[in-house]
Design a protein around this motif. Sequence first.
Motif, short mmCIF file in Angstrom:
data_model
loop_
_atom_site.label_atom_id
_atom_site.label_comp_id
_atom_site.label_asym_id
_atom_site.label_seq_id
_atom_site.Cartn_x
_atom_site.Cartn_y
_atom_site.Cartn_z
N ILE A 104 0.87 -1.20 0.04
CA ILE A 104 -0.12 0.14 0.04
C ILE A 104 0.72 1.21 0.04
O ILE A 104 0.72 2.29 -0.67
CB ILE A 104 -1.14 -0.06 1.08
CG1 ILE A 104 -1.90 1.14 1.14
CG2 ILE A 104 -0.31 0.05 2.58
CD1 ILE A 104 -3.03 1.06 0.19
N ARG A 105 1.99 1.28 0.72
CA ARG A 105 2.76 2.47 0.83
C ARG A 105 3.44 2.73 -0.54
O ARG A 105 3.73 3.76 -0.90
CB ARG A 105 3.92 2.23 1.98
CG ARG A 105 3.22 2.71 3.31
CD ARG A 105 4.02 2.80 4.30
NE ARG A 105 3.66 2.93 5.82
CZ ARG A 105 3.43 4.18 5.92
NH1 ARG A 105 3.60 5.38 5.26
NH2 ARG A 105 2.61 4.43 7.28
N GLU A 106 3.89 1.65 -1.27
CA GLU A 106 4.59 1.81 -2.54
C GLU A 106 3.52 2.36 -3.63
O GLU A 106 3.95 3.20 -4.35
CB GLU A 106 4.96 0.55 -3.16
CG GLU A 106 6.35 -0.04 -2.36
CD GLU A 106 6.55 -1.49 -2.99
OE1 GLU A 106 7.89 -1.64 -3.18
OE2 GLU A 106 5.72 -2.38 -2.98
N LYS A 107 2.31 1.80 -3.42
CA LYS A 107 1.41 2.50 -4.40
C LYS A 107 0.75 3.87 -4.19
O LYS A 107 0.98 4.60 -5.05
CB LYS A 107 0.01 1.50 -4.31
CG LYS A 107 0.41 0.13 -4.89
CD LYS A 107 -0.82 -0.91 -4.84
CE LYS A 107 -0.74 -2.25 -5.43
NZ LYS A 107 -1.90 -3.02 -5.26
N LEU A 108 0.89 4.22 -2.68
CA LEU A 108 0.76 5.70 -2.45
C LEU A 108 1.78 6.54 -2.73
O LEU A 108 1.64 7.78 -3.15
CB LEU A 108 0.30 5.62 -1.10
CG LEU A 108 -1.28 4.95 -0.47
CD1 LEU A 108 -1.20 5.08 0.78
CD2 LEU A 108 -2.17 6.01 -1.06
N ASN A 109 3.01 5.99 -2.78
CA ASN A 109 4.16 6.81 -3.04
C ASN A 109 4.38 7.06 -4.57
O ASN A 109 4.41 8.22 -5.12
CB ASN A 109 5.35 5.78 -2.69
CG ASN A 109 6.55 6.69 -2.89
OD1 ASN A 109 6.73 8.01 -2.37
ND2 ASN A 109 7.73 5.97 -3.74
N MET A 110 3.98 5.92 -5.31
CA MET A 110 3.63 6.21 -6.75
C MET A 110 2.68 7.34 -6.98
O MET A 110 2.65 8.15 -7.90
CB MET A 110 3.39 4.77 -7.64
CG MET A 110 3.61 5.11 -9.02
SD MET A 110 3.36 3.63 -9.96
CE MET A 110 5.22 3.11 -9.98
N ALA A 111 1.51 7.04 -6.44
CA ALA A 111 0.48 8.02 -6.71
C ALA A 111 0.66 9.46 -6.37
O ALA A 111 0.60 10.52 -7.01
CB ALA A 111 -0.88 7.57 -5.81
N PHE A 112 1.48 9.53 -5.21
CA PHE A 112 1.97 10.88 -4.88
C PHE A 112 3.12 11.49 -5.89
O PHE A 112 2.82 12.66 -6.38
CB PHE A 112 2.83 10.88 -3.30
CG PHE A 112 3.36 12.22 -3.13
CD1 PHE A 112 2.52 13.12 -2.49
CD2 PHE A 112 4.51 12.63 -3.32
CE1 PHE A 112 3.08 14.34 -2.01
CE2 PHE A 112 5.04 13.94 -3.19
CZ PHE A 112 4.20 14.71 -2.47
N ASN A 113 3.80 10.67 -6.47
CA ASN A 113 4.86 11.10 -7.43
C ASN A 113 4.19 11.46 -8.69
O ASN A 113 4.29 12.58 -9.41
CB ASN A 113 5.67 9.87 -7.81
CG ASN A 113 6.68 9.79 -6.79
OD1 ASN A 113 6.95 10.52 -5.89
ND2 ASN A 113 7.18 8.54 -6.44
N MET A 114 2.81 10.91 -8.90
CA MET A 114 2.28 11.38 -10.20
C MET A 114 1.64 12.80 -9.96
O MET A 114 1.66 13.51 -10.88
CB MET A 114 0.84 10.37 -10.68
CG MET A 114 0.16 10.54 -11.59
SD MET A 114 -0.97 9.26 -12.28
CE MET A 114 -1.93 9.16 -10.72
N TYR A 115 1.10 12.89 -8.92
CA TYR A 115 0.38 14.23 -8.52
C TYR A 115 1.22 15.30 -8.24
O TYR A 115 1.04 16.60 -8.53
CB TYR A 115 -0.52 14.14 -7.21
CG TYR A 115 -1.62 13.10 -7.16
CD1 TYR A 115 -1.90 12.35 -8.41
CD2 TYR A 115 -2.39 12.99 -5.90
CE1 TYR A 115 -2.85 11.50 -8.51
CE2 TYR A 115 -3.46 12.19 -6.11
CZ TYR A 115 -3.76 11.36 -7.37
OH TYR A 115 -4.97 10.43 -7.20
#
Length: 192
Positions: A104-115
């Motif tokens: 979950i943290r890796e996915k949220l990290n990737m989402a943050f990087n996209m935003y």
Amino acid sequence: MGSETSKSKKHATQLVEEEVQLLLKNTHFNRQQIMEWHQGFLKDCPKGKLDKKKFIEVYKQFYPSGKADKFCSHVFKTFDTDNSGEIDFVEFLIAISVTSHGDIREKLNMAFNMYDIDKNGKVDSKEMEQIVTAIYDLLGEENRKGENSPSKRVEKIMNKLDINGDHSLTKEEFINGCLQDDFLKNLLAPNA
């Protein structure tokens, strides 16, 4: 001879051992799976690179009723980690691994990087509104009035997640806030 090596590396049609080792360390795939993914990637991208146009074409197949262009541009920039304007196999497989198998943290990290569109380590309201609008376009969301308008949605997100009140979200605020709120997690990182 040296130019031949750099040429094959440049076109990335051959997977070198160094890249395999990198993928073994940074993905959830084994050697055989990496080789199978590579064959499939080359079938779709014979030159070993995926450009933005082809990426959007492929993505649109998953969201035929929505407008994928804006959202895909953000996703593409996130996957294109070396900013070359193309996604090579290594970038592609790491992104696939995180989105499909990452925690979950890796996915949220990737989402943050996209935003984080301007890559300054923070997401402000303007960036968040661009992404929410792109998500609405992608999903074909037509109700964009009142509480469901992108600006109102962003205002609620920022009020909830912006712990230090500086009108922007750090990666830590974003990840921790999403971990504590299933609705936001599902909206902002649907695969998480």
